[in-house]
Design a protein around this motif. Structure first.
Motif, PDB file in Angstrom:
ATOM      1  N   GLU A  29      34.410  40.360  42.929  1.00 58.11           N
ATOM      2  CA  GLU A  29      33.423  41.431  42.793  1.00 58.11           C
ATOM      3  C   GLU A  29      34.078  42.807  42.670  1.00 58.11           C
ATOM      4  OE1 GLU A  29      30.859  40.741  46.231  1.00 58.11           O
ATOM      5  OE2 GLU A  29      29.186  40.832  44.830  1.00 58.11           O
ATOM      6  N   SER A  30      35.337  42.906  43.071  1.00 60.39           N
ATOM      7  CA  SER A  30      36.015  44.197  43.050  1.00 60.39           C
ATOM      8  C   SER A  30      36.817  44.360  41.769  1.00 60.39           C
ATOM      9  CB  SER A  30      36.952  44.312  44.252  1.00 60.39           C
ATOM     10  OG  SER A  30      37.799  45.422  44.084  1.00 60.39           O
ATOM     11  N   PRO A  31      36.463  45.364  40.945  1.00 64.14           N
ATOM     12  CA  PRO A  31      37.223  45.573  39.716  1.00 64.14           C
ATOM     13  C   PRO A  31      38.712  45.781  40.005  1.00 64.14           C
ATOM     14  CG  PRO A  31      35.262  46.937  39.717  1.00 64.14           C
ATOM     15  CD  PRO A  31      35.346  46.303  41.065  1.00 64.14           C
ATOM     16  N   MET A  32      39.019  46.405  41.134  1.00 60.53           N
ATOM     17  CA  MET A  32      40.424  46.678  41.427  1.00 60.53           C
ATOM     18  C   MET A  32      41.187  45.393  41.723  1.00 60.53           C
ATOM     19  SD  MET A  32      42.087  49.322  44.122  1.00 60.53           S
ATOM     20  CE  MET A  32      41.334  50.821  43.541  1.00 60.53           C
ATOM     21  N   SER A  33      40.513  44.442  42.355  1.00 59.25           N
ATOM     22  CA  SER A  33      41.163  43.172  42.652  1.00 59.25           C
ATOM     23  C   SER A  33      41.477  42.418  41.360  1.00 59.25           C
ATOM     24  CB  SER A  33      40.257  42.338  43.553  1.00 59.25           C
ATOM     25  OG  SER A  33      40.852  41.104  43.845  1.00 59.25           O
ATOM     26  N   LEU A  85      37.118  50.146  35.997  1.00 65.39           N
ATOM     27  CA  LEU A  85      37.421  50.627  37.346  1.00 65.39           C
ATOM     28  C   LEU A  85      36.506  51.798  37.713  1.00 65.39           C
ATOM     29  CD1 LEU A  85      39.594  50.440  39.720  1.00 65.39           C
ATOM     30  CD2 LEU A  85      40.644  52.400  38.631  1.00 65.39           C
TER      31      LEU A  85
END
Lengths: 183, 326
Positions: free
Chosen positions: B83-87, B159
């Motif tokens: 769910e996290s774009p950064m991940s 991001l």
């Protein structure tokens, strides 16, 4: 052990707020918040000119949202939500990327320089878990803040939300904020 | 309570990440183009391949240094959160960097590769087993790398675009804008590097190829920026107020004059001026060196400024401060 489902929330009767900032001081003392950072604060919105003058004080802090965007964007899962709704940061997993701070619609988080991690309101979970109320709630002299469990029909919070008109801030972000402001 | 959480390091990283993606894309494309069964732009393909991994490697280093606890960056890879774009982005970035380095290795001239491995002690046999000629696999490597380069180019936009709390970013156009800007920066950086390489002077057909490529990318970028502005103006109040940051607010001059004027329209004008006569009037393409130098540098400035404006203005935009216009 009580396994009943809980959902903590705050009701804020901002008309009673006198901007004394006792809640801010209590929070800083309770949680050791560094100088220059705040976990809660009061906004003062002044409208008009004397004598037709009005000023609105509104206490602000983390809204412990139903669908917190800070938790969603966190790349390591350091930002997380307890089953009772409290949004916390697990400091050991926080890498300090500050994505959660950017993603919070309420700007409720701050960067703790000393540890290099992000800190925020914990709804005083260390007190709440002992059956106490958050420090800001306990200290408020004009009883602006009411802390309680949405799942508990006998709570004062439940009664207020059932009988008084209220609103939440910026519901359009889809976060489902859980700070209820009485009208 | 509001402050800027992301600063110049993030801007630089977003720019460098996009630059690498663009370099890889342009180089890979050049590798695939053939005229009469012969590679049409082998020198562009080599230059791009050799340059591509470095900006993103530097950018990732900056990104790690920007963390509050830089030594905890490994936690990005011990937790996967889709769910996290950064991940997702950190995995994408890592894989892309590895592929870009392998691709650069495949393009190393024979003698460079030999002298590189000559420096490794002869007893390190496992390392010497890596001394293989990957040249026959260049096309395969480029094909594997294409989706990752596009992914990195888009990711830098996602991001920002995925943050629902910032109306300046949260439109479905930012990802494409950043992608086309990245591809354009890549083509421009390649042109700049080829022009600056005095030992192997750039040839006219190479200039023409890179200029054509850049015109396409700049035009696409322009067609994203216009709807971004128009749509934003016709959108809900929060988006409209966020756009005020570049329509009268503090980032107006840097957006219109320096980014749009100097960094986008001027290089586009130069490139069209260079290319149009050979396309429309059947004249010879000259490929003026100074004009190519100017256009490519300006594109890079524009690419950097786009990220600067978005990172800074975006963080100022908010649903929370509907009184921003007051």
């Amino acid at each position: 052990m009580d396994i009943r489902k809980r959902r903590y929330a705050l009701v804020i009767d901002s008309r009673k707020c006198i901007n004394c900032k006792a809640c801010v001081v209590a929070c800083k003392a309770e949680n050791g918040v560094p100088i220059g950072n705040f976990r809660n604060w009061i906004t003062a919105d002044r409208q008009g000119e004397y004598p037709k003058l009005r000023i609105d004080f509104e206490p602000e802090q983390c809204h412990h949202c139903e669908h917190p965007s800070c938790v969603r964007v966190c790349p390591t899962g350091a930002s997380w939500q307890r089953k009772d709704g409290v949004v916390l940061v697990y400091a050991d997993d926080c890498i300090g990327c500050r994505y959660c701070m950017v993603a919070c619609p309420y700007d409720a988080r701050y960067f703790h320089e000393e540890s290099g991690t992000v800190h925020k309101c914990t709804l005083c979970s260390h007190r709440v878990d002992k059956g106490e109320v958050p420090a800001c709630v306990e200290t408020c002299p004009s009883k602006v803040r009411v802390f309680g469990d949405l799942e508990d029909p006998s709570s004062r919070l439940h009664e207020l939300l059932a009988t008084r008109r209220h609103h939440v801030k910026e519901p359009q972000t889809g976060n489902g904020p859980q700070l209820y402001y009485l009208l | 309570m509001h402050e800027l959480n992301w600063g110049l390091l993030i801007v630089v990283y977003l720019f460098l990440g996009g630059l690498s993606a663009g370099l890889f894309f342009a180089a890979g494309l050049a590798n695939y183009l053939e005229v009469d069964g012969q590679p049409a732009y082998p020198r562009i393909a080599r230059m791009g391949a050799l340059l591509a991994p470095w900006p993103v490697a530097l950018g990732s280093a900056l990104l790690i240094l920007d963390l509050g606890n830089w030594y905890r960056f490994y936690k990005l890879f011990t937790h996967f959160r889709w769910e996290s774009p950064m991940s997702i982005g950190s995995w994408l970035l890592t894989l892309f960097t590895v592929i870009a380095f392998v691709y650069a290795f495949a393009w190393l001239p024979e003698e460079w590769r030999r002298s590189l491995f000559a420096k490794v002690p002869a007893t390190w046999k496992q390392v010497h087993r890596l001394n293989v000629d990957l040249a026959p696999h260049r096309k395969t490597l480029a094909m594997i790398g294409f989706p990752f380069s596009i992914g990195v180019g888009i990711y830098t936009g996602v991001l920002l675009g995925a943050v629902s709390a910032r109306p300046f970013w949260n439109t479905n156009l930012v990802a494409q804008m950043f992608l086309f800007s990245a591809l354009s920066s890549g083509a421009a950086a390649l042109l700049l590097a080829m022009v600056l390489d005095k030992r192997n002077p750039i040839e006219t057909h190479e200039t023409k190829f890179l200029i054509t490529l850049d015109i396409v990318f700049i035009s696409l970028e322009l067609f994203i920026i216009l709807p971004y502005l128009i749509h934003g103006q016709l959108s809900v109040l929060a988006v409209k107020q966020a756009l005020w940051l570049i329509l009268g607010g503090p980032y107006t001059v840097v957006f219109w004059v320096f980014f749009l004027g100097l960094g986008l329209l001027t290089p586009l004008a130069i490139e069209v001026y260079e290319l149009a006569p050979s396309l429309l009037k059947d004249r010879v393409f000259h490929g003026n060196r100074s004009l190519a130098l100017a256009a490519s540098s300006l594109v890079l400035v524009g690419g950097f400024l786009l990220r600067y404006i978005f990172v800074y203005a975006g963080q100022l935009s908010s649903f929370h401060k509907l009184g921003m216009l007051r």
